[in-house]
Design a protein around this motif. Structure first.
Motif, mmCIF file in Angstrom:
data_model
loop_
_atom_site.group_PDB
_atom_site.id
_atom_site.type_symbol
_atom_site.label_atom_id
_atom_site.label_comp_id
_atom_site.label_asym_id
_atom_site.label_seq_id
_atom_site.Cartn_x
_atom_site.Cartn_y
_atom_site.Cartn_z
ATOM 1 N N GLY A 11 0.801 -1.228 0.000
ATOM 2 C CA GLY A 11 0.000 0.000 0.000
ATOM 3 C C GLY A 11 0.832 1.276 0.000
ATOM 4 O O GLY A 11 0.308 2.364 -0.241
ATOM 5 N N GLN A 12 2.132 1.155 0.258
ATOM 6 C CA GLN A 12 2.991 2.360 0.228
ATOM 7 C C GLN A 12 3.459 2.597 -1.207
ATOM 8 O O GLN A 12 3.910 1.651 -1.870
ATOM 9 C CB GLN A 12 4.203 2.178 1.152
ATOM 10 N N LYS A 13 3.335 3.810 -1.650
ATOM 11 C CA LYS A 13 3.717 4.136 -3.030
ATOM 12 C C LYS A 13 4.860 5.135 -2.993
ATOM 13 O O LYS A 13 4.734 6.172 -2.334
ATOM 14 C CB LYS A 13 2.504 4.769 -3.712
ATOM 15 N N ILE A 14 5.951 4.825 -3.655
ATOM 16 C CA ILE A 14 7.032 5.815 -3.705
ATOM 17 C C ILE A 14 7.463 6.034 -5.153
ATOM 18 O O ILE A 14 7.368 5.127 -5.984
ATOM 19 C CB ILE A 14 8.269 5.409 -2.867
ATOM 20 N N THR A 15 7.925 7.233 -5.390
ATOM 21 C CA THR A 15 8.397 7.529 -6.743
ATOM 22 C C THR A 15 9.922 7.546 -6.742
ATOM 23 O O THR A 15 10.551 8.037 -5.808
ATOM 24 C CB THR A 15 7.874 8.885 -7.240
ATOM 25 N N LEU A 16 10.466 6.980 -7.787
ATOM 26 C CA LEU A 16 11.934 6.900 -7.915
ATOM 27 C C LEU A 16 12.336 7.587 -9.216
ATOM 28 O O LEU A 16 11.738 7.318 -10.273
ATOM 29 C CB LEU A 16 12.371 5.434 -7.956
ATOM 30 N N PRO A 17 13.342 8.459 -9.166
ATOM 31 C CA PRO A 17 13.737 9.166 -10.394
ATOM 32 C C PRO A 17 14.274 8.206 -11.460
ATOM 33 O O PRO A 17 14.939 7.220 -11.124
ATOM 34 C CB PRO A 17 14.854 10.105 -9.932
ATOM 35 N N VAL A 18 13.964 8.490 -12.701
ATOM 36 C CA VAL A 18 14.510 7.714 -13.819
ATOM 37 C C VAL A 18 15.640 8.531 -14.445
ATOM 38 O O VAL A 18 15.474 9.720 -14.710
ATOM 39 C CB VAL A 18 13.409 7.399 -14.859
ATOM 40 N N VAL A 19 16.789 7.888 -14.627
ATOM 41 C CA VAL A 19 17.939 8.566 -15.221
ATOM 42 C C VAL A 19 18.066 8.060 -16.658
ATOM 43 O O VAL A 19 18.021 6.844 -16.885
ATOM 44 C CB VAL A 19 19.225 8.242 -14.427
ATOM 45 N N ILE A 20 18.211 8.962 -17.603
ATOM 46 C CA ILE A 20 18.324 8.548 -19.013
ATOM 47 C C ILE A 20 19.681 8.972 -19.570
ATOM 48 O O ILE A 20 20.069 10.141 -19.476
ATOM 49 C CB ILE A 20 17.175 9.137 -19.862
ATOM 50 N N GLY A 21 20.403 8.003 -20.124
ATOM 51 C CA GLY A 21 21.732 8.283 -20.681
ATOM 52 C C GLY A 21 21.639 8.915 -22.055
ATOM 53 O O GLY A 21 20.565 8.988 -22.652
ATOM 54 N N THR A 22 22.785 9.324 -22.595
ATOM 55 C CA THR A 22 22.785 10.020 -23.888
ATOM 56 C C THR A 22 22.384 9.108 -25.048
ATOM 57 O O THR A 22 22.007 9.572 -26.106
ATOM 58 C CB THR A 22 24.177 10.617 -24.196
ATOM 59 N N GLU A 23 22.499 7.796 -24.854
ATOM 60 C CA GLU A 23 22.097 6.863 -25.919
ATOM 61 C C GLU A 23 20.729 6.245 -25.600
ATOM 62 O O GLU A 23 20.343 5.244 -26.200
ATOM 63 C CB GLU A 23 23.147 5.759 -26.093
ATOM 64 N N GLY A 24 20.061 6.818 -24.615
ATOM 65 C CA GLY A 24 18.694 6.393 -24.312
ATOM 66 C C GLY A 24 18.574 5.267 -23.290
ATOM 67 O O GLY A 24 17.456 4.819 -22.998
ATOM 68 N N GLU A 25 19.685 4.767 -22.722
ATOM 69 C CA GLU A 25 19.520 3.719 -21.710
ATOM 70 C C GLU A 25 18.887 4.313 -20.469
ATOM 71 O O GLU A 25 19.217 5.425 -20.067
ATOM 72 C CB GLU A 25 20.794 2.996 -21.266
ATOM 73 N N ARG A 26 18.010 3.517 -19.833
ATOM 74 C CA ARG A 26 17.277 4.044 -18.703
ATOM 75 C C ARG A 26 17.629 3.309 -17.426
ATOM 76 O O ARG A 26 17.840 2.092 -17.441
ATOM 77 C CB ARG A 26 15.773 3.926 -18.972
ATOM 78 N N ALA A 27 17.674 4.055 -16.330
ATOM 79 C CA ALA A 27 17.964 3.452 -15.025
ATOM 80 C C ALA A 27 17.037 4.063 -13.987
ATOM 81 O O ALA A 27 16.665 5.233 -14.088
ATOM 82 C CB ALA A 27 19.416 3.722 -14.648
ATOM 83 N N ILE A 28 16.680 3.244 -13.015
ATOM 84 C CA ILE A 28 15.877 3.765 -11.904
ATOM 85 C C ILE A 28 16.848 4.071 -10.765
ATOM 86 O O ILE A 28 17.587 3.183 -10.332
ATOM 87 C CB ILE A 28 14.808 2.736 -11.483
#
Ligand code: CMC
Length: 429
Positions: A11-28
């Protein structure tokens, strides 16, 4: 636009930033996860963990792409020198003429090693592996060149990096000469980086070394292909060890130790040993393939598979082509090359290897190239280490320059015994 991922638990909801690299790779970005929720993440072998932001090397494992500082490795292998590629990795861009000349002069000026180092080499047991010797000797350099006192002196850092790049090939060749009981050959300022190494390895009073253009070119390409590979095991070792603020020599020494392993750089030696065993067994690779597929057998087909590449390793493509050209120009007929090619052909059609995305990696053909140049098998991984040094240095420098540089200290999920009281020895069963 800022992007977020949402994690919901109980029931706990948290938001985590998404980091996007210059070639489009995504990380949380989970760096605040524990503070906000009490949870850590679990990722054995760090297969799914980005340990840093890095602007040095880009890999696309699905498409088989490798670029250093944005430049495709294919172009560097065709047009660049190893020295220039090292400069590119460490400084972020190709040098102009003046910068390259200054770099060359510094490499030459630093290429000698302290004469006392010879006695260390002489006292290693004869059967010592050259990677163990190299790792120890690079660490020992700190005692001979202790000037690096603070990480803030840019000039000291530059001198230390150049010193390492210049001396590593002298030290590698010296260890080979001493292991054979031969006179050490000193570096020469009139030779290029690659020529110098081959000369120090193979020149002797009885038969002076004649520079062989094909061998020099093969070594150039070999070293460029190995120069960096983002956050692999040895580079991670360098970053982790240096995060405790040890000196550069100690950090590189740990990288060399990690590279020694047969799942990493040691695979180039293991490939030749495997091909030789197949040859001794009558040339049939059937047994090796069956063993590699057997879940109960720890044997693996060396030179196949990669954590990131799920297609043909772009370095292996270049290496295979170069291997063919080199052997042809040197008029060498190496039966191991025939076995390697047959093995690759069979493996490419085998459902096990297809389903597991197992393709030749950089180490599969590199040993045959090194054999053709005359490098002894026990020195193969040392050759990899010399090539990887610019990458380790670049990654080290990037971490040192990062204002958010922190000691690397992962967590764990404890699965041991819960607390119980100490039992005196007389009461133990
Ligand atoms: N032969 C047979 N099976 C293999 C091989 C191989 N060479 N490599 C991976 N597999 C199988 C493995 O058994 C597993 O099967 P399953 O899922 O059915 O249990 C699956 O493929 C995944 O293997 P993994 O060990 O989880 O994969 P990884 O990403 O952890 O390991 C690797 C990557 C390079 C360590 C591995 O492929 C390997 O051991 N290769 C042989 C050693 C080698 O050539 N190393 C040089 C790597 S390239 C140079 C460098 O960067 O150092």
């Amino acid at each position: 636009m800022e992007d977020f991922a949402t994690l919901t638990y109980n029931g706990q909801k948290i938001t985590l930033p998404v980091v996007i690299g210059t070639e489009g790779e995504r990380a949380i970005d989970i760096s605040n996860l524990r503070a906000e929720t009490g949870f850590i993440t679990l990722d054995p072998g760090y297969a799914n963990t980005g340990s840093c932001l890095s602007a040095i090397t880009y890999m696309d494992g699905e498409k088989g792409v490798l670029r250093y500082r944005g430049i495709p490795v294919e172009q560097l292998a065709e047009k660049s020198t190893f020295k220039e590629t090292a400069y590119l990795l460490i400084n972020g861009r190709l040098p102009n003429r003046e910068e390259l000349t200054r770099f060359s002069v510094m490499l030459n000026d630093n290429s000698l090693v302290h004469e006392d180092l010879k006695t260390f080499y002489q006292n290693f047991p004869r059967a010592s592996h050259p990677m163990g010797i190299l790792s120890s000797m690079v660490n020992a350099l700190r005692s001979f060149y202790p000037a690096l006192t603070t990480l803030n002196l840019r000039e000291e850092i530059t001198i230390t990096m150049t010193r390492l790049l210049a001396k590593i090939r002298t030290m590698a060749a010296m260890s080979y000469k001493i292991s054979r009981g031969h006179k050490v050959v000193y570096p020469r300022s009139d030779l290029t980086y690659c020529e110098n190494f081959l000369n120090m390895m193979f020149d002797n009073p009885v038969r002076p070394y004649q520079i062989n253009r094909e061998a020099v070119n093969a070594l150039r390409v070999f070293w460029i292909l190995h120069a960096d590979h983002e956050q692999n095991c040895s580079t991670t070792a360098v970053r982790v060890v240096s995060s405790a603020r040890v000196n550069l020599y100690a950090a590189i020494s740990s990288g060399i130790a990690a590279l020694w392993g047969p799942l990493h750089g040691g695979a180039n030696q293991a490939v030749i040993e495997m091909l030789t065993a197949i040859q001794a067994d009558g040339g049939s690779h059937k047994k090796a393939i069956e063993r590699a597929k057997d879940k109960n057998d720890p044997f693996r087909l060396m030179g196949f598979g990669h954590r990131v590449y799920k297609t043909y390793d772009p370095r292996a493509k270049i290496m295979k082509k170069m291997c063919d050209e080199l052997l042809e120009s040197l008029q060498i007929n190496d039966p191991l090359l025939d076995i390697a090619k047959e093995l690759e052909e069979v493996v490419q059609k085998d459902p096990y290897f297809i389903d597991h995305n197992l393709y030749p990696n950089v180490d599969f053909y590199s040993g045959i190239v090194l054999r053709a140049i005359g490098i002894p098998t026990s020195m193969f991984t040392v050759m990899f280490a010399i090539g990887r040094l610019p990458g380790w240095i670049a990654q080290w420098k990037e971490s040192v320059d990062d204002p958010k540089w922190k000691i690397c200290r992962p967590r764990q999920v404890y699965t041991g015994a819960q607390a119980y009281d100490f039992v005196p020895i007389h009461a133990r069963v």
